[in-house]
Design a protein around this motif. Structure first.
Motif, mmCIF file in Angstrom:
data_model
loop_
_atom_site.group_PDB
_atom_site.id
_atom_site.type_symbol
_atom_site.label_atom_id
_atom_site.label_comp_id
_atom_site.label_asym_id
_atom_site.label_seq_id
_atom_site.Cartn_x
_atom_site.Cartn_y
_atom_site.Cartn_z
ATOM 1 N N UNK A 64 0.833 -1.194 0.000
ATOM 2 C CA UNK A 64 0.000 0.000 0.000
ATOM 3 C C UNK A 64 0.868 1.245 0.000
ATOM 4 N N UNK A 65 0.407 2.321 -0.611
ATOM 5 C CA UNK A 65 1.153 3.585 -0.541
ATOM 6 C C UNK A 65 1.140 4.114 0.880
ATOM 7 N N UNK A 66 2.157 4.846 1.279
ATOM 8 C CA UNK A 66 2.203 5.358 2.650
ATOM 9 C C UNK A 66 1.081 6.346 2.921
ATOM 10 N N UNK A 67 0.655 6.367 4.187
ATOM 11 C CA UNK A 67 -0.396 7.294 4.608
ATOM 12 C C UNK A 67 0.234 8.630 4.964
ATOM 13 N N UNK A 68 -0.098 9.675 4.177
ATOM 14 C CA UNK A 68 0.475 11.005 4.395
ATOM 15 C C UNK A 68 -0.403 11.892 5.262
ATOM 16 N N UNK A 177 -1.077 -6.518 13.598
ATOM 17 C CA UNK A 177 -1.394 -6.311 12.188
ATOM 18 C C UNK A 177 -2.833 -6.759 11.924
ATOM 19 N N UNK A 178 -3.607 -5.859 11.370
ATOM 20 C CA UNK A 178 -4.999 -6.181 11.054
ATOM 21 C C UNK A 178 -5.458 -5.217 9.969
ATOM 22 N N UNK A 179 -6.584 -5.550 9.368
ATOM 23 C CA UNK A 179 -7.210 -4.706 8.357
ATOM 24 C C UNK A 179 -8.692 -4.581 8.706
ATOM 25 N N UNK A 180 -9.190 -3.358 8.693
ATOM 26 C CA UNK A 180 -10.588 -3.087 9.030
ATOM 27 C C UNK A 180 -11.460 -3.303 7.793
ATOM 28 N N UNK A 244 -5.871 4.724 6.473
ATOM 29 C CA UNK A 244 -6.540 5.825 7.147
ATOM 30 C C UNK A 244 -6.019 5.920 8.572
ATOM 31 N N UNK A 245 -5.270 7.003 8.823
ATOM 32 C CA UNK A 245 -4.675 7.229 10.152
ATOM 33 C C UNK A 245 -3.801 6.063 10.567
ATOM 34 N N UNK A 246 -3.055 5.507 9.586
ATOM 35 C CA UNK A 246 -2.143 4.410 9.873
ATOM 36 C C UNK A 246 -2.804 3.059 9.975
ATOM 37 N N UNK A 247 -4.132 2.962 9.711
ATOM 38 C CA UNK A 247 -4.854 1.694 9.815
ATOM 39 C C UNK A 247 -5.352 1.317 8.415
ATOM 40 N N UNK A 248 -4.983 0.145 7.912
ATOM 41 C CA UNK A 248 -5.491 -0.266 6.601
ATOM 42 C C UNK A 248 -6.984 -0.595 6.667
ATOM 43 N N UNK A 249 -7.692 -0.149 5.677
ATOM 44 C CA UNK A 249 -9.138 -0.382 5.600
ATOM 45 C C UNK A 249 -9.479 -0.832 4.189
ATOM 46 N N UNK A 250 -10.274 -1.886 4.083
ATOM 47 C CA UNK A 250 -10.655 -2.453 2.794
ATOM 48 C C UNK A 250 -12.160 -2.339 2.624
ATOM 49 N N UNK A 251 -12.583 -1.975 1.415
ATOM 50 C CA UNK A 251 -14.003 -1.863 1.096
ATOM 51 C C UNK A 251 -14.259 -2.533 -0.249
#
Length: 399
Positions: A64-68, A177-180, A244-251
């Protein structure tokens, strides 16, 4: 097959075969276009699945691209990507409360099924009302309702409850490590497990006998089904993943037929490739059938139009020939009018022209040629003297 089904099938068959099958050809063409459009969308989804990386939860951050969003002030003024990257993540289902870092993690926030008491993050409960199929002594009333209207009662009702959940690396603690999983706007099927399935009879009411006698539908059973997504189940999530805010989220992605599934990437590719082949050949076969049927219908209607034109031309020629005969008769009668005609030789109808035509078969010579032609064009021509039916007339010439 019931009577109402026979009526519906008869109406549909007559409609499909009307205009020498043109309606059926158009329907097949529409189905072929839908198949080709579905083939195009599934082919695009297949290419996306093949290009999407399949990673575990712990390796997700590396693709994933870094969260800026937490970077410098300059990054705050730049627009952030909202789509994310398409990935396939394999993980274990756990409620989001286990990583909240509070007292809630000691007692995870889970749902409990109504019938079995199982714990889950998603519960789907479906109630289906089953009605009788007997048409009664006056079943034609239900046939009319089936053809011209629909029942306003709902036969099935579905309720879905869920709590926020995540995907974690199976067997790895603590859960660093987790993904929301974001379920908002998703209409994809879920990998649910059936935990309750029971058919309960419905007690008859005092009006049940009358309803059955007149063919009215009445409930005879209630089917209740509960399906759950339990914690600890290994599934794959296919969708757009962002940080999002350092937390990976998948939709979910609307262009893909999968979101949460038990299949791996290879299984999804094989399944989607088979579906794509079926849609492609279905479109080819349906398109060929529609072209053949429409071509046959066009040729039949073209031949019918040419036959109508030929009959129309023959009628016009017959009318012109009759008009020419009338013109000849009129010219001959004008010649007769120019001469002095004795009273005993005048036409018995017009009393102006000489008798020139004899009727067949009676042979009476009592009319001029113009009046004889008018009598012969009647629906039931008869001799004006003997009232016998005649087949025509013949002109008599003086020697």
């Amino acid at each position: 097959m019931s009577s109402n089904e026979q009526v519906v099938v008869s109406l549909l068959s007559n409609l499909a075969l009307s205009f020498d099958g043109a309606v059926l050809g158009v329907a097949l063409a529409y189905a072929a276009v839908r198949s080709i459009l579905s083939f195009t969308s599934n082919s695009s989804a297949l290419r996306k699945l093949r290009d999407a990386p399949s990673v575990g939860v712990s390796d997700l951050r590396s693709v994933l691209p870094p969260d800026d969003s937490s970077g410098s002030d300059d990054s705050a003024t730049q627009p952030q990507p909202t789509e994310g990257r398409l990935v396939i993540v394999r993980g274990t289902v756990e409620p989001k409360s286990v990583i909240d870092g509070s007292w809630k993690s000691l007692k995870p926030n889970l749902l409990v099924t109504q019938e079995t008491g199982d714990k889950a993050v998603v519960i789907q409960r479906t109630q289906t009302c089953i009605y009788n199929e007997w048409k009664g002594l006056f079943g034609w009333t239900s046939d009319l309702r089936t053809i011209f209207g629909r029942s306003s009662r709902e036969r099935e009702s579905t309720t879905v409850r869920r709590v926020p959940f995540i995907l974690v690396e199976g067997g790895r603690w603590p859960l660093s490590d987790y993904v929301l999983v974001n379920m908002d706007g998703s209409r994809h099927p879920l990998p649910l497990t059936t935990v309750y399935h029971q058919l309960q009879p419905v007690n008859a009411s005092p009006y049940t006998f009358l309803q059955a006698l007149f063919g009215h539908e009445y409930p005879v059973g209630l089917l209740e089904v509960e399906k759950i997504l339990p914690p600890g189940k290994d599934i794959s999530a296919v969708g757009l993943c962002v940080m999002k805010s350092g937390i990976p989220e998948i939709k979910s992605c609307k262009d893909l037929p999968y979101f949460l599934t038990e299949m791996s990437k290879d299984q999804m590719i094989v399944n989607l490739a088979l579906r794509t082949k079926v849609l492609f050949w279905s479109g080819v076969v349906l398109g060929s059938l529609s072209i053949g049927i429409l071509g046959f219908s066009a040729m039949r209607n073209w031949n019918r139009w040419k036959e109508w034109r030929r009959r129309r031309r023959d009628q016009e020629e017959a009318q012109r020939a009759a008009a020419a005969e009338d013109a000849d008769a009129l010219a001959a009668s004008e010649d007769d009018e120019s001469a002095n005609v004795p009273d005993g030789q005048l036409c018995v109808i017009c009393l102006m022209r000489r008798r020139r035509s004899a009727f067949i078969p009676c042979g009476h010579l009592v009319c001029c040629q113009s009046c004889a032609s008018s009598v012969g064009r009647d629906d039931s021509p008869k001799c004006p003297v003997c009232r016998q039916s005649i087949r025509g007339s013949v002109r008599i010439y003086d020697s």
